[in-house]
Design an enzyme around this catalytic site. Sequence first.
Site, short mmCIF file in Angstrom:
data_model
loop_
_atom_site.label_atom_id
_atom_site.label_comp_id
_atom_site.label_asym_id
_atom_site.label_seq_id
_atom_site.Cartn_x
_atom_site.Cartn_y
_atom_site.Cartn_z
N SER A 11 27.98 46.81 33.44
CA SER A 11 28.86 46.17 34.44
C SER A 11 28.03 45.57 35.57
O SER A 11 28.56 45.23 36.62
CB SER A 11 29.82 47.20 35.01
N ASN A 97 31.62 58.72 38.07
CA ASN A 97 33.07 58.50 38.00
C ASN A 97 33.73 58.49 39.38
O ASN A 97 34.54 57.62 39.68
CB ASN A 97 33.72 59.57 37.12
N THR A 142 69.85 23.12 44.55
CA THR A 142 69.97 24.18 43.55
C THR A 142 69.91 23.46 42.21
O THR A 142 70.42 22.35 42.09
CB THR A 142 71.30 24.96 43.66
N HIS A 143 69.26 24.06 41.25
CA HIS A 143 68.99 23.40 39.96
C HIS A 143 68.27 22.07 40.15
O HIS A 143 68.41 21.16 39.34
CB HIS A 143 70.28 23.16 39.16
N SER A 264 43.34 8.06 41.51
CA SER A 264 42.99 7.89 40.12
C SER A 264 41.73 7.05 40.03
O SER A 264 41.49 6.19 40.89
CB SER A 264 44.15 7.21 39.40
N LYS A 270 47.31 5.34 43.31
CA LYS A 270 47.68 6.74 43.12
C LYS A 270 47.16 7.66 44.23
O LYS A 270 46.06 7.49 44.73
CB LYS A 270 47.10 7.25 41.78
N ASN A 272 47.16 11.67 44.33
CA ASN A 272 47.55 12.82 43.52
C ASN A 272 47.49 14.14 44.27
O ASN A 272 46.55 14.38 45.02
CB ASN A 272 46.64 12.92 42.29
N GLU A 277 48.39 21.23 42.47
CA GLU A 277 48.35 21.43 41.02
C GLU A 277 47.41 22.57 40.63
O GLU A 277 47.71 23.37 39.74
CB GLU A 277 47.92 20.13 40.32
N TYR A 304 38.20 59.95 32.93
CA TYR A 304 37.51 58.67 32.96
C TYR A 304 37.29 58.11 31.56
O TYR A 304 36.90 58.84 30.64
CB TYR A 304 36.15 58.79 33.68
N GLN A 309 36.24 50.37 33.69
CA GLN A 309 35.27 49.43 34.24
C GLN A 309 35.79 47.99 34.16
O GLN A 309 35.54 47.20 35.05
CB GLN A 309 33.97 49.56 33.45
N1 ARG Z 1 30.18 51.06 35.44
C1 ARG Z 1 31.11 52.15 35.38
C2 ARG Z 1 32.50 51.68 35.83
O1 ARG Z 1 32.58 50.68 36.44
C3 ARG Z 1 30.65 53.26 36.25
C4 ARG Z 1 31.10 54.62 35.80
C5 ARG Z 1 30.41 54.99 34.56
N2 ARG Z 1 30.77 56.32 34.16
C6 ARG Z 1 30.51 56.82 32.96
N3 ARG Z 1 30.93 58.01 32.71
N4 ARG Z 1 29.90 56.10 32.04
O2 ARG Z 1 33.49 52.33 35.58
#
Ligand code: ARG
Length: 481
Positions: A11, A97, A142-143, A264, A270, A272, A277, A304, A309
């Site tokens: 991560s 965790n 409305t509508h 455009s 134009k 826009n 959008e 966990y 993650q």
């Molecule tokens: N990168 C993990 C997350 O965002 C961190 C916790 C990882 N914990 C584990 N038991 N592998 O959740």
Amino acid sequence: MDKDAAEYTSSLIFDRNLFEYDIMTDFAHLIALNECGLISNTELKKLLSLLLQLYREGFNKLEASYDVEDVHIAIEGWLAEKVGNIAGKLQTARSRNDQVATDLRLAMREKLLELLDSLLSFERTILTFAERSSSKLAIGFTHLQHASPITFGHYFLAYFDMLLRDLNRAISAFDVTNRSPLGSGALATSSFRINRKKTAELLGFDSLVENSLDAVSSRDFLLDSTYASLSIMLTLSKLAEDIIIYSTTEFSIFELPDSLSSTSSIMPQKKNPDVAEIVRARTGMVVGEFTSIASILKALPIGYNRDLQEVSVHSFQSVRTATESIRIMNKVVKGLKINEERVREILSDGFSNATDLAEGLVKDYNINFRDAHRIVGKTVKLAIERKKALVDIDPKVLEGVIFEVTGRKVKVDKKYIVQLLNAERVLYERGTGGPSEREVKRMVDERKENLKRVEEEVKRRKSRVDESKKNLFDIVKKIVR
Ligand code: ARG
């Protein structure tokens, strides 16, 4: 771990967002470890000073490769390189965790404060706009069919109120977020008696996520932030859609400033509404983010799981999208020009005051509303056949229809119809919460007070976060010195 598997599950790319908060979590945790004698004063000083140095140098200093599992491992690895064995004490009474859950909460509460800040500023713009256009004639649909004349004051106040509810959702997401999971360990705390209340206080949390199993298993606080963002985006997308439609040649009710529209590359005439959008499209993306999170959380066993993650990136992205969208829509609304002449033109050849004719028949001719509705319906049809606006219909025609529906012979004056259907009068008559200038001004005044109150609420939360952060760093700097 296999390198590909490590990269796949890492991560680290997202964790850049958690870097500074991970260090703050370390600060609080180390101080607590020292307080219950698990690390010495010298060790505390050494680790804090290194972490402070890292904080100042920033994420890139970690020079972690993308097969490192996450920022927690990367920081611990960096520390170990600098001080060897002592670094191994950092994870006493803690797991990644509870650590990641803490980091996420610290990071998200600040993102929410930014979101709230941009929303408050947008609300101020809208309220000013509503006040300035309290008597400016608008068409209510409305509508998407002409329904009734209203005022732009009324129109903008509707958005103000929707966004105020959104704002309260974001505040309540903040309150759910601002609680401490730290000390929960992997799921069952630990046998070390670290003071969870103390770390919560050092980090400026309002209270604990007390149950340690809940604390590491739950990401509903991220879902709340995402929902707050989603509901903001849904409101913005409505406004964006109005802007897109109202600024077409056919409607020509709004005109966008040149600086906020594009042209455009081939058709020079134009102009826009690209910003609106993109807001409309990004709303779809936030819907997706909300759905992604809900789908990841669905039926996840308690405790966990690494799935958790993958929630983070979507929630942070949705809050960022909402914040950026509010900021740009604030600019758009500030630059919006209203073409009141065009509104009058549209109103004069339409039938948006038909309800008022029906209500007039009830009040002045003692006809029940259902009959009055039928009478006006038939009259409108005749007017359309004769290519006339309702106000220009021959009173004889109306008299005829009244007779046809009720069997009563009554006399209707031309002047009566003209007066009854005058848009300003129609507005004047409207009741509580309605579009009259009087009501709009009353509502604006009340909302100014409401807004002040919410501003205070947000300010209180922000100061608490800022102060706790400053306080934590002061403590750390004092120990390091
Ligand atoms: N990168 C993990 C997350 O965002 C961190 C916790 C990882 N914990 C584990 N038991 N592998 O959740």
